[in-house]
Motif scaffolding. Structure first.
Motif, PDB file in Angstrom:
ATOM      1  N   ARG B  28       0.834  -1.192   0.000  1.00  0.00           N
ATOM      2  CA  ARG B  28       0.000   0.000   0.000  1.00  0.00           C
ATOM      3  C   ARG B  28       0.879   1.256   0.000  1.00  0.00           C
ATOM      4  O   ARG B  28       2.079   1.178   0.234  1.00  0.00           O
ATOM      5  CB  ARG B  28      -0.890  -0.014   1.241  1.00  0.00           C
ATOM      6  CG  ARG B  28      -1.951  -1.115   1.193  1.00  0.00           C
ATOM      7  CD  ARG B  28      -2.623  -1.320   2.534  1.00  0.00           C
ATOM      8  NE  ARG B  28      -3.085  -0.086   3.130  1.00  0.00           N
ATOM      9  CZ  ARG B  28      -4.232   0.544   2.830  1.00  0.00           C
ATOM     10  NH1 ARG B  28      -5.048   0.018   1.945  1.00  0.00           N
ATOM     11  NH2 ARG B  28      -4.549   1.668   3.431  1.00  0.00           N
ATOM     12  N   HIS B  43      -3.138  -4.860   6.712  1.00  0.00           N
ATOM     13  CA  HIS B  43      -4.153  -3.799   6.742  1.00  0.00           C
ATOM     14  C   HIS B  43      -5.539  -4.408   6.988  1.00  0.00           C
ATOM     15  O   HIS B  43      -6.328  -3.899   7.790  1.00  0.00           O
ATOM     16  CB  HIS B  43      -4.113  -3.039   5.410  1.00  0.00           C
ATOM     17  CG  HIS B  43      -5.320  -2.214   5.074  1.00  0.00           C
ATOM     18  ND1 HIS B  43      -5.628  -1.034   5.699  1.00  0.00           N
ATOM     19  CD2 HIS B  43      -6.295  -2.412   4.154  1.00  0.00           C
ATOM     20  CE1 HIS B  43      -6.745  -0.526   5.187  1.00  0.00           C
ATOM     21  NE2 HIS B  43      -7.171  -1.344   4.251  1.00  0.00           N
ATOM     22  N   LEU B  47      -7.975  -3.673  10.173  1.00  0.00           N
ATOM     23  CA  LEU B  47      -9.358  -3.203  10.016  1.00  0.00           C
ATOM     24  C   LEU B  47     -10.351  -4.108  10.733  1.00  0.00           C
ATOM     25  O   LEU B  47     -11.319  -3.628  11.346  1.00  0.00           O
ATOM     26  CB  LEU B  47      -9.729  -3.143   8.541  1.00  0.00           C
ATOM     27  CG  LEU B  47      -9.161  -1.976   7.752  1.00  0.00           C
ATOM     28  CD1 LEU B  47      -9.712  -2.005   6.339  1.00  0.00           C
ATOM     29  CD2 LEU B  47      -9.506  -0.653   8.426  1.00  0.00           C
ATOM     30  N   HIS B  74     -12.285  -7.740   1.918  1.00  0.00           N
ATOM     31  CA  HIS B  74     -12.558  -6.566   1.080  1.00  0.00           C
ATOM     32  C   HIS B  74     -11.441  -6.228   0.107  1.00  0.00           C
ATOM     33  O   HIS B  74     -11.698  -5.594  -0.916  1.00  0.00           O
ATOM     34  CB  HIS B  74     -12.889  -5.337   1.958  1.00  0.00           C
ATOM     35  CG  HIS B  74     -11.699  -4.567   2.431  1.00  0.00           C
ATOM     36  ND1 HIS B  74     -10.841  -5.034   3.397  1.00  0.00           N
ATOM     37  CD2 HIS B  74     -11.208  -3.360   2.070  1.00  0.00           C
ATOM     38  CE1 HIS B  74      -9.888  -4.146   3.601  1.00  0.00           C
ATOM     39  NE2 HIS B  74     -10.085  -3.118   2.820  1.00  0.00           N
ATOM     40  N   ASP B  75     -10.220  -6.608   0.396  1.00  0.00           N
ATOM     41  CA  ASP B  75      -9.096  -6.219  -0.465  1.00  0.00           C
ATOM     42  C   ASP B  75      -8.550  -7.367  -1.307  1.00  0.00           C
ATOM     43  O   ASP B  75      -7.538  -7.167  -2.006  1.00  0.00           O
ATOM     44  CB  ASP B  75      -7.945  -5.636   0.384  1.00  0.00           C
ATOM     45  CG  ASP B  75      -8.045  -4.122   0.536  1.00  0.00           C
ATOM     46  OD1 ASP B  75      -8.839  -3.491  -0.183  1.00  0.00           O
ATOM     47  OD2 ASP B  75      -7.329  -3.569   1.398  1.00  0.00           O
ATOM     48  N   ASP B 139     -12.182   1.685   6.959  1.00  0.00           N
ATOM     49  CA  ASP B 139     -11.180   1.600   5.890  1.00  0.00           C
ATOM     50  C   ASP B 139     -10.616   2.987   5.548  1.00  0.00           C
ATOM     51  O   ASP B 139      -9.489   3.106   5.073  1.00  0.00           O
ATOM     52  CB  ASP B 139     -11.829   0.955   4.660  1.00  0.00           C
ATOM     53  CG  ASP B 139     -10.822   0.550   3.594  1.00  0.00           C
ATOM     54  OD1 ASP B 139      -9.677   0.218   3.953  1.00  0.00           O
ATOM     55  OD2 ASP B 139     -11.186   0.556   2.398  1.00  0.00           O
TER      56      ASP B 139
HETATM   57 CA   LIG Z   1      -8.776  -1.225   2.218  1.00  0.00          CA
END
Ligand SMILES: [Ca+2]
Lengths: 197, 197
Positions: B28, B43, B47, B74-75, B139
């Protein structure tokens, strides 16, 4: 560094979350498939995803969501205690160091929430409930999968034999996720057979 | 590399979990408090822990356990699509690339489970339900906290002004976690005030 007001419950939660960031710096013995050493934060993410995807393999009575919560927090004590490799030596005072770490780190939270997380971590460590047994099975299984994906990973590093791997990983995996163990066992056998060891 | 039998549902789950390991290699723009760039797997863990610790800040009707599941996955599309920095340019075909990635990666699972994860990911992306709004708020918020902890982090990197940070981060955080936004906003203001920008 950010300052947080310990008299405010939400500020305490933010302080806990900022402290938790340090788990990303805790290096494990094993390697990700990409080759570098895995850290305990990404390992915790991977395990939570294991619970999500393999929930149907848990023993009767286990709650996948509760197992996910348990796995998200199970390694936070390593911020103070460091990672103890599964096939390495365990220092004599490790339990005392981890207990103190749990008290300090969960203690950043408001008291009731600190108590809940501490209880969930102790349940994981004791490995007696269906949730904790499933969580432990995944915690033993994921490094085996990474070792298989990286040419043996920590097994040659720690010079462990096929029988040692089977003896150390088999019972916790078979206890918490009985349907998964034969799949893992056969792959461990195939790895050592191919290596001629 | 390990071979998995796509005709067996549990083997498909294992194949999905092994593929997910690659999220640990997705870098990231932002940095962890330790200084190096954060990866999307750690990450995602952070989260999920945010959701666990800050669940009481979610709007009425949100389910913390469902938000945690959403944040864990989600990623995953970034394995194919890469990370798109929040303050960077978004490529025109990003949605199409992420849709294809979701189809491929969740499609490693048995069909019914693939459909569930795809629906959960789409719900996150749409950011319309209470669960998705809370997930989106976290996020947006976690990178702000890391920027504040690392001397501005991605803000100087992308040369964003105080007003741009407030305009871009405020609405999603205020919508999904209204009680948290004032705490974040005041810290953003204090950061830029101290920097004299
Ligand atoms: Ca994210």
């Amino acid at each position: 560094p950010i300052a947080f007001d310990p008299a405010d419950p939400t500020e305490r939660r933010l302080a806990f979350l900022m402290e938790a960031d340090r788990l990303k710096e805790i290096e494990r013995a094993g390697r990700v498939a990409g080759g570098r050493r895995e850290n305990s934060a990404e390992h915790s993410w991977h395990l939570a995803l294991y619970a999500l995807a393999l929930g149907s393999e848990a023993a009767e009575g286990a709650s996948v969501d509760r197992v996910i919560r348990m796995l998200l927090i199970h390694d936070l004590v390593e911020i103070d205690a460091g990672d103890t490799p599964f096939h390495g030596e365990k220092r004599a005072d490790l339990d005392a160091i981890e207990d103190a770490a749990a008290a300090r780190i969960f203690g950043l939270l408001p008291a009731a929430e600190a108590g809940e997380m501490l209880a969930l971590w102790r349940e994981f460590e004791a490995a007696e409930t269906p949730d904790a047994r499933f969580a432990k099975a995944l915690d033993r299984m994921q490094p085996v999968m990474l070792n298989l994906a990286t040419g043996g990973g920590t097994w040659p590093d720690f010079r462990v034999s096929e029988q040692q791997v089977l003896d150390r990983c088999g019972p916790p995996i078979a206890r918490g996720a009985p349907g998964l163990w034969p799949r893992i066992r056969d792959r461990i056998r195939a790895y050592f057979a191919a290596r001629g060891a």
